[in-house]
Scaffold this motif. Structure first.
Motif, mmCIF file in Angstrom:
data_model
loop_
_atom_site.group_PDB
_atom_site.id
_atom_site.type_symbol
_atom_site.label_atom_id
_atom_site.label_comp_id
_atom_site.label_asym_id
_atom_site.label_seq_id
_atom_site.Cartn_x
_atom_site.Cartn_y
_atom_site.Cartn_z
ATOM 1 N N ILE A 252 -21.278 -1.800 -14.952
ATOM 2 C CA ILE A 252 -22.156 -0.673 -15.319
ATOM 3 C C ILE A 252 -21.389 0.452 -16.023
ATOM 4 C CG2 ILE A 252 -24.065 -1.056 -13.714
ATOM 5 C CD1 ILE A 252 -22.650 0.669 -11.651
ATOM 6 N N LYS A 253 -20.194 0.147 -16.495
ATOM 7 C CA LYS A 253 -19.397 1.160 -17.212
ATOM 8 C C LYS A 253 -20.191 1.683 -18.411
ATOM 9 C CE LYS A 253 -14.672 1.391 -19.132
ATOM 10 N NZ LYS A 253 -14.581 2.719 -19.419
ATOM 11 N N GLY A 254 -20.205 3.004 -18.575
ATOM 12 C CA GLY A 254 -20.899 3.607 -19.715
ATOM 13 C C GLY A 254 -22.382 3.859 -19.467
ATOM 14 N N ARG A 255 -22.896 3.378 -18.326
ATOM 15 C CA ARG A 255 -24.303 3.667 -17.990
ATOM 16 C C ARG A 255 -24.452 5.136 -17.596
ATOM 17 N NH1 ARG A 255 -27.859 -0.218 -19.667
ATOM 18 N NH2 ARG A 255 -27.106 -2.297 -19.212
ATOM 19 N N LYS A 256 -25.731 5.593 -17.568
ATOM 20 C CA LYS A 256 -26.005 6.992 -17.219
ATOM 21 C C LYS A 256 -26.814 7.038 -15.914
ATOM 22 C CE LYS A 256 -28.155 7.882 -21.158
ATOM 23 N NZ LYS A 256 -28.066 6.874 -22.164
ATOM 24 N N ALA A 257 -26.353 7.872 -14.977
ATOM 25 C CA ALA A 257 -27.048 7.948 -13.680
ATOM 26 C C ALA A 257 -27.422 9.377 -13.323
ATOM 27 C CB ALA A 257 -26.156 7.376 -12.577
ATOM 28 N N ILE A 258 -28.585 9.492 -12.693
ATOM 29 C CA ILE A 258 -28.970 10.741 -12.024
ATOM 30 C C ILE A 258 -28.732 10.508 -10.534
ATOM 31 C CG2 ILE A 258 -30.938 12.158 -11.325
ATOM 32 C CD1 ILE A 258 -32.218 11.592 -14.063
ATOM 33 N N ALA B 259 -19.148 6.898 -10.366
ATOM 34 C CA ALA B 259 -18.136 7.436 -11.283
ATOM 35 C C ALA B 259 -16.922 6.511 -11.324
ATOM 36 C CB ALA B 259 -17.729 8.838 -10.849
ATOM 37 N N GLY B 260 -16.565 5.956 -10.176
ATOM 38 C CA GLY B 260 -15.447 5.017 -10.101
ATOM 39 C C GLY B 260 -15.685 3.764 -10.942
ATOM 40 N N GLU B 261 -16.957 3.480 -11.218
ATOM 41 C CA GLU B 261 -17.317 2.334 -12.066
ATOM 42 C C GLU B 261 -17.503 2.742 -13.523
ATOM 43 O OE1 GLU B 261 -17.329 -0.850 -11.129
ATOM 44 O OE2 GLU B 261 -16.573 -0.091 -9.232
ATOM 45 N N GLY B 262 -17.176 4.004 -13.839
ATOM 46 C CA GLY B 262 -17.263 4.458 -15.228
ATOM 47 C C GLY B 262 -18.649 4.911 -15.646
ATOM 48 N N VAL B 263 -19.494 5.274 -14.677
ATOM 49 C CA VAL B 263 -20.855 5.731 -14.984
ATOM 50 C C VAL B 263 -20.848 7.252 -15.207
ATOM 51 C CG1 VAL B 263 -23.195 5.979 -14.008
ATOM 52 C CG2 VAL B 263 -21.894 3.857 -13.635
ATOM 53 N N ASP B 264 -21.491 7.716 -16.279
ATOM 54 C CA ASP B 264 -21.646 9.159 -16.526
ATOM 55 C C ASP B 264 -22.774 9.688 -15.638
ATOM 56 O OD1 ASP B 264 -19.638 9.289 -18.458
ATOM 57 O OD2 ASP B 264 -21.018 8.653 -20.042
ATOM 58 N N GLU C 108 -18.100 4.495 2.247
ATOM 59 C CA GLU C 108 -18.677 3.173 2.525
ATOM 60 C C GLU C 108 -20.113 3.101 2.011
ATOM 61 O OE1 GLU C 108 -16.651 1.693 6.669
ATOM 62 O OE2 GLU C 108 -17.898 3.475 6.774
ATOM 63 N N PHE C 109 -20.845 4.173 2.251
ATOM 64 C CA PHE C 109 -22.242 4.222 1.812
ATOM 65 C C PHE C 109 -22.323 4.141 0.281
ATOM 66 C CE2 PHE C 109 -26.319 6.236 0.902
ATOM 67 C CZ PHE C 109 -27.146 5.638 1.839
ATOM 68 N N GLY C 110 -21.441 4.891 -0.371
ATOM 69 C CA GLY C 110 -21.427 4.923 -1.838
ATOM 70 C C GLY C 110 -21.140 3.556 -2.442
ATOM 71 N N MET C 111 -20.234 2.813 -1.819
ATOM 72 C CA MET C 111 -19.891 1.499 -2.368
ATOM 73 C C MET C 111 -21.088 0.539 -2.295
ATOM 74 S SD MET C 111 -17.007 1.880 -3.641
ATOM 75 C CE MET C 111 -16.521 0.237 -4.111
ATOM 76 N N MET C 112 -21.856 0.644 -1.221
ATOM 77 C CA MET C 112 -23.056 -0.204 -1.126
ATOM 78 C C MET C 112 -24.067 0.198 -2.200
ATOM 79 S SD MET C 112 -24.656 -2.659 0.203
ATOM 80 C CE MET C 112 -24.086 -3.106 1.832
ATOM 81 N N CYS C 113 -24.185 1.502 -2.419
ATOM 82 C CA CYS C 113 -25.097 1.993 -3.457
ATOM 83 C C CYS C 113 -24.649 1.474 -4.826
ATOM 84 C CB CYS C 113 -25.115 3.523 -3.433
ATOM 85 S SG CYS C 113 -26.113 4.241 -4.742
ATOM 86 N N ALA C 114 -23.349 1.543 -5.089
ATOM 87 C CA ALA C 114 -22.837 1.083 -6.398
ATOM 88 C C ALA C 114 -23.130 -0.400 -6.577
ATOM 89 C CB ALA C 114 -21.336 1.352 -6.502
ATOM 90 N N PHE C 115 -23.015 -1.187 -5.504
ATOM 91 C CA PHE C 115 -23.331 -2.615 -5.623
ATOM 92 C C PHE C 115 -24.815 -2.808 -5.969
ATOM 93 C CE2 PHE C 115 -24.866 -6.669 -4.030
ATOM 94 C CZ PHE C 115 -24.101 -7.511 -4.825
ATOM 95 N N LEU C 116 -25.689 -2.043 -5.284
ATOM 96 C CA LEU C 116 -27.135 -2.166 -5.588
ATOM 97 C C LEU C 116 -27.439 -1.775 -7.030
ATOM 98 C CD1 LEU C 116 -28.774 -0.726 -2.331
ATOM 99 C CD2 LEU C 116 -28.766 -3.111 -3.092
ATOM 100 N N CYS C 117 -26.589 -0.922 -7.602
ATOM 101 C CA CYS C 117 -26.777 -0.480 -8.998
ATOM 102 C C CYS C 117 -26.083 -1.410 -9.986
ATOM 103 C CB CYS C 117 -26.240 0.939 -9.179
ATOM 104 S SG CYS C 117 -27.146 2.155 -8.221
ATOM 105 N N SER C 118 -25.370 -2.382 -9.479
ATOM 106 C CA SER C 118 -24.534 -3.210 -10.355
ATOM 107 C C SER C 118 -25.355 -4.298 -11.054
ATOM 108 C CB SER C 118 -23.421 -3.881 -9.532
ATOM 109 O OG SER C 118 -23.951 -4.964 -8.788
ATOM 110 N N VAL C 119 -24.715 -4.945 -12.032
ATOM 111 C CA VAL C 119 -25.372 -6.064 -12.713
ATOM 112 C C VAL C 119 -25.542 -7.247 -11.754
ATOM 113 C CG1 VAL C 119 -24.591 -5.496 -15.043
ATOM 114 C CG2 VAL C 119 -23.150 -6.944 -13.611
ATOM 115 N N HIS C 120 -24.725 -7.290 -10.698
ATOM 116 C CA HIS C 120 -24.754 -8.424 -9.774
ATOM 117 C C HIS C 120 -25.959 -8.389 -8.832
ATOM 118 C CE1 HIS C 120 -20.775 -8.881 -11.352
ATOM 119 N NE2 HIS C 120 -20.419 -7.719 -10.864
#
Ligand code: NAP
Length: 259
Positions: free
Chosen positions: A5-11, A28-33, A227-239
């Motif tokens: 999701i690098k380069g994606r935009k998130a609110i 942000a750690g995944e490169g999301v603005d 820990e919570f954030g990492m689960m959120c990032a996975f739910l937002c991921s392409v996977h």
């Protein structure tokens, strides 16, 4: 794992601290603005600057009350075409349902049901048109295992969960998923505040109350915002593109049921 999701935009709403900030940092750690939001400008801007420095992504801070029409308008103006939305706001106060009037209910429903629905309404068609979207609603373990004194939260968040269950099935064919992330006890200011109040009521120190509650938990500790954030990032991921309308309980094993 690269979340893709690098380069994606998130609110990310309600994100100057706590669980919202955990989600913002993981994205942000995944490169999301990011466009992040909270009401207290000084705290929000300090968080935005720390995230910019740490991850090198673009972070726009919008200091507004996200539960108001004007607040949401300003957040969306800063990011009119989001790829990712993390819906979050403060939780309603505890109490006895006999004391709550219509205004108390409307406030809770506005914050924890209608605000996320307004963000979904404003963004989901654009996401579907562009073929990608991730919406994560931070709700509560109380959606699955209600807590009696949190009746306002149980009610409002269950309303959101029911709404999402329907709409999430209509968006996935266009690359857009909508899921709930249900926190149990996480070590944030909110949890520390309720622990302090409980300690005062029981005539114990904060440290005693905190340690006793952590010890009584199946994990022997509270969760962390990271820990919570990492689960959120996975739910937002392409996977996670084949997962929608789900309610992911993250409570360190506190919910005692099999299903
Ligand atoms: P927290 O540490 O107190 O952080 C709350 C964040 O939300 C802050 O950045 C706060 O900043 C912002 N915020 C609050 N109301 C807002 C509003 N109306 N508009 C914009 N920003 C707002 O809380 P948390 O523990 O992260 O909790 C987040 C959500 O998860 C809450 O709904 C809570 O009920 C739920 N939850 C938490 C836990 C837990 O154990 N932590 C468990 C179950 C559910 P400002 O005050 O400056 O606006």
């Amino acid at each position: 794992m690269d979340m893709g999701i690098k380069g994606r935009k998130a609110i990310v709403c309600a994100a100057s601290k706590g669980l919202g900030r955990g989600c913002a940092e993981a994205l942000a750690g995944e490169g999301v603005d990011l466009v992040i939001n909270a009401r207290t400008k000084s705290e929000l801007e300090a968080t935005a600057e720390e995230i910019r420095k740490k991850y090198g992504v673009k972070v726009t801070a919008v200091a507004v009350d996200v539960t108001t029409d004007e607040g949401r308008k300003q957040v969306l103006a800063a990011c009119p075409e989001p790829d990712i939305i993390v819906n979050n706001a403060g939780g309603p106060p505890p109490g006895n349902f006999r004391d709550w009037n219509r205004d108390d209910w409307i406030k809770a429903i506005d914050a924890n049901m209608l605000t996320p629905i307004e963000f979904i309404k404003a963004s989901v068609d654009g996401m579907m048109k562009r073929g990608f979207g991730r919406i994560v609603n931070i709700t509560s373990s109380s959606v699955k295992a209600p807590i009696d004194i949190l009746g306002l939260s149980n009610g409002a968040r269950s309303g959101l969960t029911g709404f999402v269950a329907g709409v999430a099935r209509t968006t996935i064919r266009h690359g857009v998923t909508i899921n709930g992330l249900l926190p149990g006890p996480f070590d944030t200011d909110r949890l520390r505040g309720t622990t302090k109040a409980r300690a005062a009521k029981a005539g114990r120190s904060f440290d005693e109350e905190y340690a006793a509650a952590a010890k009584a938990h199946p994990a022997g500790r509270f969760g962390t915002a990271e820990e919570f954030g990492m689960m959120c990032a996975f739910l937002c991921s392409v996977h996670a593109g084949y997962m929608t309308g789900q309610n992911i309980l993250m409570d360190g094993g506190q919910y005692p049921g099999t299903y």
